[in-house]
Design a protein around this motif. Sequence first.
Motif: not given
Length: 803
Positions: A647-656, A663-670
């Motif tokens: 799976f791939a996407a531009h914005r971090v929809l997982g963990y960073s 403790g994670s980046y940007g898109e917690p709903m994703g």
Amino acid sequence: MHKLTAIICAFLDIVCGSESSAVRPKLYLGPGSVPRRYLAEDKCSVAEAIPKQPPQRDVNGMGPIGKQGVNSDQGKCVPPPSVNVPANTQSWLMRKDVWAVQTSIHATNRKLDGTVDGMDTGTSSCLTYKWRVRISQDGLYNKKEGAPIGGLGKMARNQGLPAHLQEKDSRGVGKLKFIRTPRKNPPPIEQGLAFQTHALQMILLGAFSPHGRHGVGEQPLSKIAIHRALYVLHENASIKVEPVLLGTKGEDSQWVTVELKHPEPSQDDWVAVFSPANFNSSSCPDDDEPRQQAPYICSAPIKYKFANDSSAGYTTTGKATLKFQLINQRADFSFALFSGGLSNPKLLAVSNIITFANPKAPLYPRLSQGKSWNEMTVTWTSGYNINEAVPFVEWGLKGESQTQSPAGTLTFSRNAMCGAPARTVGWRDPGFIHTSFLKELWPNTPYTYKLGHRLFNGSFIWSKSYYFKSSPYPGEDSLQRVVIFGDMGKAERDGSNEYSNYQPGSLNTTDQLVNDLNNIDIVFHIGDLPYANGYISQWDQFTSQVEPIASAVPYMIGSGNHERDVPGTGSFYDTNDSGGECGVLAETMFYVPAENRAKFWYSTDYGMFHFCIADSEHDWREGSGQYKFIEKCLASADRQKQPWLIFAAHRVLGYSSSYWEDGSYGEPMGRESLQKLWQKYKVDIVFFGHIHNYERTCPIYQNQCVNTERSHYSGTVNGTINIVVGGGGSHLSDFGPVQTSWSLFRDSNYGFGKLTAFNHSSLLFEYKRSSDGKVYDSFTISRDYRDVLACVHDGCEPTTLAT
């Protein structure tokens, strides 16, 4: 695009001196010290700074900040008044909040409006104003250039400020002095936290040169105030370009030599390249910018250089020789000599016109997977409309008879753009984009092809010959190698300034892929392609840069914020990161096998791999149309034939861990929605860009590592490895200070990822740096089909007790 969690700033607005001597210094501040820096307009440098601190790494992770102290070249001119700064400079060393000082010297009366806590307002020159704000990431990056301070966007409260910064007056302890110095040999560029004070504009994590080149995250062409250009042609100034005719041997790029003379030279003189060559106009369409005088210059140049960049004695002799590399962009070229810097351009001289022998030639082919495994698409750009010539591709097995396949033709007009600058100064005719579908290919087989146009007089226009290898049959057991990265951008090999320090790793990444092309089968560039940001000419330059790669292997792209986002146009994020492009350029210049190219999500197969490419710039939440596509794509993988599910996407929809507060980046709903699907369908790896670094997690589910191994994984698929590969070339992002338990490897450097499937049971991942192509992180996965079928938490097929 990298966003700092919070910036806590103490702004000092100082006006002094007469209008003729007013300066607008650019402070270049970093944690613990202020590197020496030459200022923009009055040849001054920051020579003394806040009290010394132990050497620290700068906030961009690029190495130690430069040494402190008075510049040895300081001259005898009178220094402006000192600027006072707080005494407690330990705040500079905090990683949670970065403290900085901004000064601004105005030559005109100007009211500073704002609603930020502790901010003073006023209308008088020669007064000192102090205020301090905590700017959220949204507030910082939603700001439009030239907007009042109150227009910065969402502001957070002044939480946790030290007492000395909560006070209105912080004078009396440390001092920051500006000392006039000669400008003959400027010091080398250093890294740090830059604040440009003109128009209260904050530029983060950048690097400045004597010409005030721009910090990261900003389209440098946007700094040219072309709407303010004045015609002041100088009878003794001249500019000449050779050769006049380019591409006489079929080349699509060529170096040219520019000779210029100016009897009154200045360090702010610069040379612009315009294409088309005639760049003056009696009016400018759809542009609200007030122009100075007719004739007007309505379009930004395609690139520029300062006159003294490669001629150190220019300011003394008034003579310079510059080298530019031009690519065929379907129109002629002229060069213009300006004085007044980028902010107040004054046209002094215009060169002769030069052109390519065939400016309409078919160029820059881009391969892509079609909608079926045995189909390859070829997309290219030309100057031929369908009423002039018929486009096609001639192709076939290497060494055998060739066949011809027709191509469709697309283009778009200025009216298709959604806003400035794409609709105004950034507009340039994109030419015609052709796509041909080569079908019923034999699996894993080499083919040759060339681009053609049949003119209506019966003659043909041909490109040079290219080659590719067709895709393997889905499930075919053969060696298969995939490269994946994001945020590469483009850069200029002639050193022209428009991307100086903006995408410094772009050419290195490109060159490493070209050098290793025989060991690459397919490339995924998951968003933020050229960072054109509304300057259409940059897309030609990007397709030219990647042509050696994209003409030989499928170059699959994803949609990023710099391709799609424009407020009010349906993008999920309400920012103008695309500069008004609203996805039109990406959707037209590249083909992807999506059902609707305006919705940039799609699936594709490559041998033992099944890829699900999401569009992070459209709604991905549970219940959305894209969420349904993602689940359908993941569920459709035949894991017996295609064991490697990606799976791939531009914005971090997982963990960073770059966004470290939670403790994670940007898109917690994703993350919360999508990781349930990744777990259910046992996705091996998810890839993201957007954050400009490299990071790998353990196999993770619901914030917990589900495997204690670090470099070799075997057996049951339980949890998904998250990998950020956003260091393709644009300015680097730093990591937060919190070392999470699930982050196994982090590298703030330029690089890319590579997957190698040896067979159905063995997969290798490698992270390579672009600087040397060496492997700096790797892991392997070994397993059998039954391990994919095994029941895991939230990943079990239903069963019954019935017999």
